[in-house]
Design a protein around this motif. Structure first.
Motif, short mmCIF file in Angstrom:
data_model
loop_
_atom_site.label_atom_id
_atom_site.label_comp_id
_atom_site.label_asym_id
_atom_site.label_seq_id
_atom_site.Cartn_x
_atom_site.Cartn_y
_atom_site.Cartn_z
N ASP A 239 1.03 -1.66 -0.11
CA ASP A 239 -0.02 -0.16 0.20
C ASP A 239 0.63 1.49 -0.26
O ASP A 239 2.11 1.00 -0.17
CB ASP A 239 -0.84 0.10 1.29
CG ASP A 239 -0.01 0.53 2.80
OD1 ASP A 239 0.79 0.46 2.70
OD2 ASP A 239 -1.37 0.68 3.37
N LYS B 189 -7.44 0.14 6.02
CA LYS B 189 -6.40 1.55 5.82
C LYS B 189 -7.76 2.03 7.17
O LYS B 189 -6.68 3.20 7.73
CB LYS B 189 -6.51 2.20 5.10
CG LYS B 189 -5.37 1.30 4.25
CD LYS B 189 -4.86 1.78 2.43
CE LYS B 189 -4.44 2.52 2.46
NZ LYS B 189 -2.67 2.53 3.15
N CYS C 183 -0.08 -6.73 7.91
CA CYS C 183 -0.12 -5.45 8.72
C CYS C 183 1.16 -5.36 9.51
O CYS C 183 1.03 -6.20 10.68
CB CYS C 183 -1.44 -4.75 9.34
SG CYS C 183 -2.95 -4.62 8.36
#
Lengths: 496, 496
Positions: free
Chosen positions: A287, A390, A413
């Motif tokens: 990301d 997110k 994550c």
């Protein structure tokens, strides 16, 4: 065919160990039942230098790379062969001492912590590559052999073992946690690549899960014991040998980086690439926060937007076609032109940057610790879960760049957290639970490749439901009726 | 998303069934404990027409396609949903009645014989395709759905399920026996392609082996229950749903036939093709006797020498390259020019000839029965085992053409035997034992894909060794303490 691999790790010197042992022996003994008789028995099996009570050694063996606190064992033993593992296990069985297998300590869910004390079996001295059969595409390794050591050993054979979780983990440890990583989309996980295991059970008996020395590429002979032990995280037995499938090294490999306007566009490209039958070897999502961190840490300059790292394996000609199909797809989804890594050095730099994501995340907040949490969902649910995750991170003021093996629907994550801030630690804990429950609500799993360990036992109950947990518990009770094998992991139990 | 598939099979009409039941009920009752109370309970669960005591129905459900003699159950039940399976199983559990799951009866090791009487659960009325997720490459099916029915259902989606054991078997039955077949070299076996199972256990409880409704492409969450039930042959539970991986239909497929001067040349070509990284979809070996039989049965005219049937899947461009590499390799080993099957019709005719090998073998000796025995060895051992096996056949005056999934090291002898000649039956039995032991001596397995059933229980003991068998037995005892689930299969036990 045998080869002793010399690892870079050091045994404590026998002299230091002994002095240290004498110093703290009584403390360990008092708490744990590891008395003089037991220690003598251990020493008679694997020598003076094969038994350590040293505090530093015990602490080193009481933790992995997670934020779970160190839980040192009472004693660490260093067996040199399966017969020693078996003999040591028999002593533990007789004295009802917990047994915790230890490979390289690169786990991520607290799997090696000695939560009930006991005996850590460090397997690093069993480091031989055994029985390489190049024409049959298989090899057998001991627990001290890491994936990089094996691939170095295989270099001249034209073969390789592709499963790559990032860390240079022990292959038997990778079997124990059902590891996978970047190449799984093409080559499968450990579940698909382990052909046979030698396992020492709780009572010290030795079982070969597919029969001793057997290595057919497939079998329907009885229950699949191999895949019962793959992923059992040391709770059913100690893996002392693993027979693995090997693959021919592709004629050519090429890597590329592609930036996207949105998570959805990156994931859509992935699904369409798989649908088009492109046999892609790696397709990794990063990301915007993650690519930014990688840019800083590894001196790269990719656009700070959702990004795919791709790798193609095959003949020169098939690469051209694979790349063309993938480029057509990514561009139709608004992706950038591919940035290429064609030569080995550039390719290695690219994947080093991906594997260094952990350190890149850490560098976002110096002095903090990283905690990688892992879920897996069906491909079509990826955009939604990543977008929601997110939002959750921002809402809860948490640093957690996202990287994932997007071809499998699996992502991490990389939580960066101040271990001295209990309030933040608590927020991270709640976040990881929400993330896992989000995955469960989308037909997914609370862990795609890190395992359950200590951290996800409650979530496993939610994932499996009561009957599934009951079946797992009954298997554990059958193979380890005294709850000696890595107790407290995977399944929660009432204290006796 | 639901679709009721209408199979070609007929239920006995309720009227006939009832009349028949009344006629023979008392005989069944006396021998088996399936008394009036049990039958009433069964009828209250799945209706009058869902319970059959008819002799013809029982006989039809007491045998598979092997030469094992028919062992009819005392009663056949036809549940329509998992709740009915569970309720029926609870009745059986209460009354300690054996439970034998039945799919299509296409097994090859006597797996459906009711060796201790009891209740056959015919699952053909559960025939829905559930939960197709094309974008996630997965689908869930009930036990009445066969592989051909699924692929017909999928036709417009661009997806297919490639595992193909030849017979149009039930997909849940294929999971139960860990089936594979011609495409396994590229797409794997059922072990690699089952993502989740719904299973009714011996006490009637329902477990979802990867958690209810879950379908991540990979998971490390707890013990791998899915692969414990795959290949368990109905001895641990009744599979009532299977979630499967699907694949994109390749852009192009092409098949070819190549003749070789020797078994060694054909096998060497196979190994080198795999080493060269050709993602071959099928690579099937037929020995001279087998190709001769196929020529006669299917009106073909291939040279009567060791032969490979090959199939390539991919894009048009990649096919050209795959074929060129394979042709170079086969020619360097003395293989003939490829004979092509490019259009669908010719390709289908070719593979029909391969799948009809069974009937082709039978036609060698009209009036006889066929018995397909199956072993699997590491690739490099194939030439030796095939040569030795052919010598054994000649020496013992047996008809046993050889066909095999040579890319996996797996092959079958299609024994053609006169069932009314006990001396010949005995010679066949001794031959199959020698063949299995030959495979075991070469690091292989006594069954690559047919399973253990009744026929290979003693061989399984030799393959696994005492500790492995003890572990299997303990798993069976744990999940089925009263030995109700398909008793007498896989593991031999002392009679109580």
């Amino acid at each position: 065919m045998l080869l002793g691999l010399t690892g870079g790790r050091l045994l404590p010197s026998p002299r230091r160990c002994l002095l240290h042992c004498r110093h703290i022996k009584s403390a360990a003994t008092a708490a744990s039942g590891v008395g003089d008789g037991v220690l003598s028995a251990f020493r008679s099996i694997c020598g003076e230098e094969g038994v350590s009570l040293g505090e530093a050694v015990r602490e080193q063996h009481g933790k992995d790379e997670s934020v779970h606190r160190c839980r040192p064992p009472d004693v660490v033993v260093f067996p040199r062969c399966v017969e020693e593992v078996s003999a040591l296990a028999k002593v533990c069985h007789k004295h009802r001492l917990p047994i915790i297998p230890f490979g390289t300590g690169t786990g991520l869910e607290g799997g090696v912590g000695a939560v009930k004390g006991g005996v850590c079996f460090s397997l690093r001295n069993m480091e031989q590559v055994l029985d390489l059969h190049p024409e049959d595409f298989d090899v057998t390794v001991e627990p001290g052999v890491t994936r990089k050591a094996l691939n170095a050993y295989l270099r001249d054979t034209g073969l390789w073992f592709p499963v790559d979780p990032g860390a240079d983990a022990s292959l038997c440890g990778m079997a124990a946690t059902s590891a996978s990583g970047t190449n799984a989309v093409r080559y499968g996980t450990m579940r698909e690549n382990v052909m046979n295991l030698e396992v020492v059970l709780a009572d010290g008996s030795i079982v070969h899960t597919a029969g001793k020395g057997r290595r057919p590429r497939k079998t329907s002979a009885g229950y699949n014991l191999t895949n019962l032990f793959v992923g059992s995280e040391g709770t059913l037995g100690i893996i002392t040998k693993t027979t693995l499938r090997l693959y021919g090294i592709p004629e050519a490999m090429v890597s590329a980086v592609c930036s996207f306007p949105s998570v959805q566009a990156a994931v859509d490209s992935t699904v369409q690439t798989l649908q088009a039958g492109v046999p892609i070897a790696r397709i990794e999502f990063l990301d915007d926060v993650m690519i930014d961190a990688c840019n800083r840490f590894s001196s790269l300059s990719y656009p700070v937007t959702p990004t795919l790292f791709l790798e193609f394996h095959g003949s020169e000609q098939s690469l051209q076609e694979q790349v063309k199909t993938a480029e057509d797809i990514t561009q139709s989804n608004g992706g950038s032109d591919f940035q290429w890594a064609r030569d080995t050095e550039t390719r290695n730099r690219l994947w080093k940057a991906r594997h260094d994501a952990w350190y890149a995340a850490l560098a976002l907040r110096p002095g903090c610790k990283a905690y990688s949490t892992d879920v897996c969902v069906p491909l079509s649910r990826l955009p939604q879960i990543i977008v929601e995750t997110k939002e959750d991170l921002i809402e809860n003021r948490l640093t957690g760049p996202i990287a994932g093996h997007v071809g499998d629907g699996n992502f991490h994550c990389l939580m960066v957290v101040d271990p001295n801030n209990p309030e933040e630690m608590h927020r991270v804990h709640l976040f990881t639970e929400r993330l896992a429950r989000r995955a469960l609500a989308m037909d997914g799993t609370c862990t795609g490749e890190h395992g359950v360990g200590l951290g996800k036992r409650a979530l496993l109950c939610e994932e499996m439901g009561p009957v599934g947990i009951q079946v797992m518990r009954s298997l554990k009770d059958t193979l380890d009726p005294n709850n000696l094998m890595n107790p407290g992991k995977i399944l929660q139990r009432e204290e006796p």
